[in-house]
Enzyme design. Structure first.
Site, short mmCIF file in Angstrom:
data_model
loop_
_atom_site.label_atom_id
_atom_site.label_comp_id
_atom_site.label_asym_id
_atom_site.label_seq_id
_atom_site.Cartn_x
_atom_site.Cartn_y
_atom_site.Cartn_z
N HIS A 166 -7.73 -8.72 29.30
CA HIS A 166 -7.18 -7.93 28.19
C HIS A 166 -7.07 -6.44 28.51
CE1 HIS A 166 -8.17 -11.57 25.82
NE2 HIS A 166 -7.37 -11.12 24.89
N GLY A 199 -2.65 -11.54 30.18
CA GLY A 199 -2.78 -12.80 29.44
C GLY A 199 -2.45 -12.66 27.97
N HIS A 200 -2.61 -11.48 27.43
CA HIS A 200 -2.31 -11.24 26.01
C HIS A 200 -1.25 -10.15 25.90
CE1 HIS A 200 -2.48 -10.94 21.78
NE2 HIS A 200 -3.68 -11.49 21.64
N GLU A 210 -5.88 -21.55 18.83
CA GLU A 210 -5.22 -20.59 17.92
C GLU A 210 -3.72 -20.62 18.13
OE1 GLU A 210 -8.53 -17.28 17.24
OE2 GLU A 210 -7.46 -16.90 19.10
N GLU A 248 -3.66 -17.77 11.40
CA GLU A 248 -4.50 -16.57 11.59
C GLU A 248 -3.86 -15.35 10.94
OE1 GLU A 248 -5.50 -15.79 15.70
OE2 GLU A 248 -6.19 -13.77 15.21
N CYS A 256 -3.89 -12.34 11.90
CA CYS A 256 -3.20 -11.51 12.89
C CYS A 256 -1.84 -12.09 13.28
CB CYS A 256 -4.06 -11.35 14.14
SG CYS A 256 -5.50 -10.32 13.84
N CYS A 300 -10.18 -8.65 15.11
CA CYS A 300 -8.85 -8.05 15.11
C CYS A 300 -8.26 -8.01 13.71
CB CYS A 300 -7.93 -8.84 16.03
SG CYS A 300 -8.25 -10.61 16.04
N CYS A 301 -8.56 -9.05 12.89
CA CYS A 301 -7.85 -9.18 11.62
C CYS A 301 -8.07 -7.99 10.69
CB CYS A 301 -8.23 -10.49 10.94
SG CYS A 301 -7.73 -11.94 11.90
#
Lengths: 636, 636
Positions: free
Chosen positions: A145, A194-195, A307, A323, A325, A406-407
């Protein structure tokens, strides 16, 4: 380098091309109502709540630990925790643009000091890699990340510049972006993160600075993806969209937030480079996803394990992941597609997602949140503790903080900047995409002033009034979206003429005078909704919507000891409204009668008692304590 | 110590009390038919396949690496990989008992040499902990699986003793058990393992050795559990059944294999200690689980994320987890409950699970396996590579090996010992619980000889003939289970008298002569099955069963380009059989017609064409290449 922002209007997304031009936080202000209330709670509670938790769980101290040389020993939190500090800074920057909030200004200054010092001379900045006792920089692009964290840092930097806060973090973000281009450029490391999120961040920085290399790097990240550079993982390459190149993808798949951030970045690249094929590819993927992989609430991502989006029509309401996010990401993508194409279908999905996922996640006090937003909760769990961070897996109840949190920050930046997603301009006039009590004051591209006050009780009632406050002596067009669900909508022009309007954009072109009103009337009758029969999990069940709201049954409204799995409804009987204004369905409660084995030739409901089933807005469920809940109601 | 096994009959489970006495592999031999074929494939292919893969992925070399002092550097595989070597040894031991297989004997000897040398002087034996470069012994009871590995080591030791193979590994197992008792005894480490299995292993070792401390330690592990000694994990304490004490639990929950192994150990402890309350608690939990948390196939564990039971009635057929190992565990538990209580309902569930999960997992050649056994596959994935280990998440297709590869070894030990699960004895005679071509030769508790040959074409046809081969001059009782699904079954006695028999045990008491026959006739008409309407995911759908087999529709039987989601059936039309003997339903194939948005007031099927829907046994799906498949068929 010194940045001279091209605008201080507080716009998160400023494409240089496309059908519509966005307005910003200094041009559109939400003044109250459904969204105004949520902005107030966000400003008065959530921002401070999140900052306090980020201190408590050590995510902010990680930067100081880098400065002090003790990070290899002392670091706390998951590998991507830096990004949550940046998301919160972004949220506070938009809050400054919205209100000039002094707490936010002071907090940003304080955070900037330590973050700036944690940046290496070459621009590298990450608390989880590259220091003594840690893994090497970029040694784990699959899960590390690092580029994801830069993406959120750069988005925070953009927000700081566009909100007029500026300060050292904007320069930190630019140095990080330069470092990324130096490291991952055409002749550098051929990897990608990856993200995804760095893609849209770099394009936005390009839009501010005019530095073409940021756009080129974003385009490179988008085009490299899908060629199997990343190692395979337990969930398969599709998890991070590395199985198929972006422009060859047929439908969003894999981890939902990753897929939607990547698509947003791809739209940004496509718009800036004039890559119409890439834009068309994302539009097709979006359409396939909305038709086959999206919950009634607008929620995306059905699977808990990864997810992720499931196969077409895999949309079980119980244990829906949906989710928070992913909803934020979906609204970001819809906004980009709306600006690029002007199609109201994107604003339709954004509205659905805002009212039924984004408004669902936070508690009324803005201090606890759903990480996932299931459409059916079968069993009452305990109340989460208010004094500890919870695993995501416990996220069936609103919790104050999560190990992966994160949310709460994604909500904060969405609420703080929400006014920027309501109204756009084009050469002919202004377009209202979302309804709220708001003021709009801007200039059309040709310089003419244009503005109005929007007043509405939406979503409780269906009247939206646009009263012109600024205008000029030549004609312009005021347009307003009529939602796809709206039947029998009426538009009343400044001259009092009424006309029926169907879903899409309804427009009035006139030489407006200040005080002129354009009024939209929407019928807010509750309505039965059925699902495509290929969504197996919903066969034999119906849902109820009213206006943009998805409704649900909650055990708090049932006799003591009964849970929502006893509910049956008769969809042949029209829905009614009780004295409190709540929607009521005619139905029954079935007995909870056990068999030894639940499969048999004649399996059917046990006995039942007639009952009126009270329905509440889905976004307000679980506000009265732990409860069972369901959106989809089996028919009698 | 020197072990003198009390029996060499090859029985996996030998309770000292309970309603029924098990027979072993030297008393019951499967001679052919459905299960005989699978035993042959297991012996000729799977055992060697598994051994070859365990060498290839380094799990066997890990023991040599301990001996050579290089394990901290060289170790490969997950922390529980030792256990799979032990499971395979157990399988080979039962195979020796069954057939005297020379390959198995030689392989066990070779493995024993290196494993024996890897054991520490104090009995500790684990390749993942406690050596230079590794974490401390017992530093991670939540995830470390050290006691789990001992459990499988001890089960292998028990199998070696009861199969007559013996050898050094049996002593290794005993030393490990002593080490466990020394370390985790009443005044020792108060912990227990995140993954149960040690409990039932220790009880079985007690049953062989008479050493009470093994039973006491097992009872201690069962009673300690649920008191929150283990740390909390992402999935919550319920994941490893540490949220509620075993005897206070209402229904199986959390990770399915863990829950079922724990329950099996609890039954063993209850039976040996006369703890009727504990036995009753497990019986209640089993009943609640079967009524509310079990798939039509007998599969258990609905959730992918944590391989866990879901809430009551959470049984979505698409992406059903239904892990192969959970089916193995369920059969082990059912067998223990059957022996303890004599209730045929346990054999009913075991039969369902054997034919529809355990027979489903392996390919015909015994060299690839389903890790999970979904009841609905929506999209055709690729064929797995035959030359690499696959992540579990790819387990929607049969694969040769998995990073977590418990299932192939659990199947191997189940098939090798399957004959031990068919027939029991009590004071009055013999009881047939499962049908197979088999010979039975034993003595009743009072010493009288009793034996018969069982002949059947089951599950293709419904005739089961028991021809007496050994008997005595006094009367005894021959009983046979009539499955719960059987209507109109007929039992014919040795004198030719016919009588209708309902589900349960049907018995004939007689002074049998050699050559006497008891014949059971079962009607094998295919039948429609409906689900409890509280299983939301199955509303409006039906399934078809024939005998013990669950059937399914597979895309290979549909016109090219159509997948099973187009299938609709008319359950008011009786099922028929085509010229090939396949079951055929009358129905339709609906068009694949997309909407922009899949939820609307009038959503319904697009157009459709009448069609005959061919159904195949679920256990044989995906044998013709990648396919879509569904067990539950929407009705027209």
């Amino acid at each position: 380098m010194t940045i001279v922002p091209d605008d201080l209007t507080g716009r998160p997304v400023v494409p240089s091309a496309g059908r519509l031009r966005p307005l910003g936080l200094r041009e559109v202000r939400i003044t109250g109502g459904f969204w105004g209330d949520r902005q107030s709670v966000n400003a008065s509670a959530t921002l401070e709540h999140n900052l306090s938790w980020e201190r408590r769980v050590g995510w902010i101290d990680n930067f100081a630990a880098v400065v002090d040389g003790r990070v290899g020993r002392d670091r706390r939190g998951r590998e991507f925790s830096d990004s949550d500090v940046y998301k919160l800074i972004e949220a506070m920057a938009w809050e400054v643009a919205r209100t000039g909030d002094a707490f936010a200004v002071a907090s940003i200054e304080e955070l900037a000091k330590v973050i700036e010092r944690a940046q290496e001379p070459d621009g590298y900045l990450n608390t989880a890699f590259g220091h003594p006792g840690q893994a090497e920089r970029y040694s784990d692009l699959e899960w590390g990340h690092e580029l994801y964290c830069y993406g959120h840092l750069i988005q925070a930097g953009v927000a700081l510049l566009r909100s007029g806060v500026g300060g050292p973090l904007a320069d930190v973000a630019v140095r990080a972006a330069d470092h990324v281009c130096n490291t991952f450029g055409p002749s550098g490391n051929q990897g990608y993160c990856g993200h995804p999120v760095i893609e849209m961040a770099l394009v936005e920085l390009y839009r501010i600075t005019g530095e073409r290399r940021y756009l080129d790097q974003a385009a490179l990240f988008v085009s490299r993806r899908g060629n199997g550079v990343l190692a395979d993982v337990e969930f398969g390459r599709g998890y991070f969209q590395d199985d198929v190149p972006v422009r060859d993808t047929e439908v969003f798949h894999g981890h939902a937030v990753r897929a939607l951030y990547l698509a947003s970045g791809a739209v940004d690249v496509a718009v800036e480079t004039g890559d119409t094929a890439l834009l068309a590819a994302i539009e097709r993927q979006w359409a396939a996803t909305v038709a086959r992989r999206t919950y009634l609430t607008g929620g995306m991502g059905a699977r808990h394990a990864d997810e992720a989006f499931g196969d077409d029509f895999f949309l079980p309401p119980d244990r829906a992941y949906s989710e928070t996010c992913a909803a934020v990401a979906s609204v970001q993508l819809a906004w980009r597609l709306l600006l690029a194409t002007g199609s109201p279908k994107y604003a339709d999905l954004a509205e659905r997602t805002l009212y039924n996922v984004i408004a669902t996640s936070p508690a009324d006090d803005g201090r606890s949140f759903f990480y996932v937003n299931t459409l059916h909760r079968r069993a009452i769990g305990g109340l989460p503790a208010s004094d500890r961070a919870h695993p995501r897996a416990e996220s069936g109840v609103r919790a104050p903080w999560f190990d992966v949190s994160c949310c709460p920050n994604n909500l904060a930046r969405t609420f703080a900047s929400l006014a920027a997603y309501l109204v756009t301009a084009d050469d002919d006039g202004l377009q209202v995409h979302q309804y709220a009590d708001a003021t709009v004051s801007t200039r059309l591209p040709d310089g003419r002033p244009a503005g109005f006050v929007m007043s509405t009780g939406y979503p409780d009632d269906g009247a939206v009034v646009l009263r012109v406050t600024e205008t000029s002596s030549s004609p312009w067009t005021l347009s307003i979206r009529v939602p796809a669900w709206a039947e029998g909508a009426v538009l009343v022009g400044p001259d009092g003429t009424r006309r029926s309007v169907g879903p899409g954009m309804a427009s009035v072109t006139a030489v407006f005078a200040a005080g002129d009103e354009v009024r939209l009337g929407l019928l807010m009758r509750p309505r039965w909704v059925r699902a495509d029969p290929r969504i197996d999990a919903l066969r034999g069940a119906v849902a109820v919507e009213r206006g943009p709201l998805v409704l649900c049954a909650e055990s708090a409204d049932l006799p003591a000891g009964r849970d929502v799995d006893a509910v049956r409804v008769d969809a042949s009987v029209p829905l009614s409204t009780d004295e409190s204004g709540a929607v009521v369905a005619t139905g029954a409660l079935v007995d909870d009668d056990d068999h030894d084995w639940p499969y048999a030739a004649g399996a059917g409901d046990a006995g039942s008692d007639p009952a009126s089933i009270r329905l509440i807005p889905y976004h307000s469920w679980a506000a009265r304590g732990p409860a069972t809940m369901r959106v989809w109601l089996p028919t009698i």
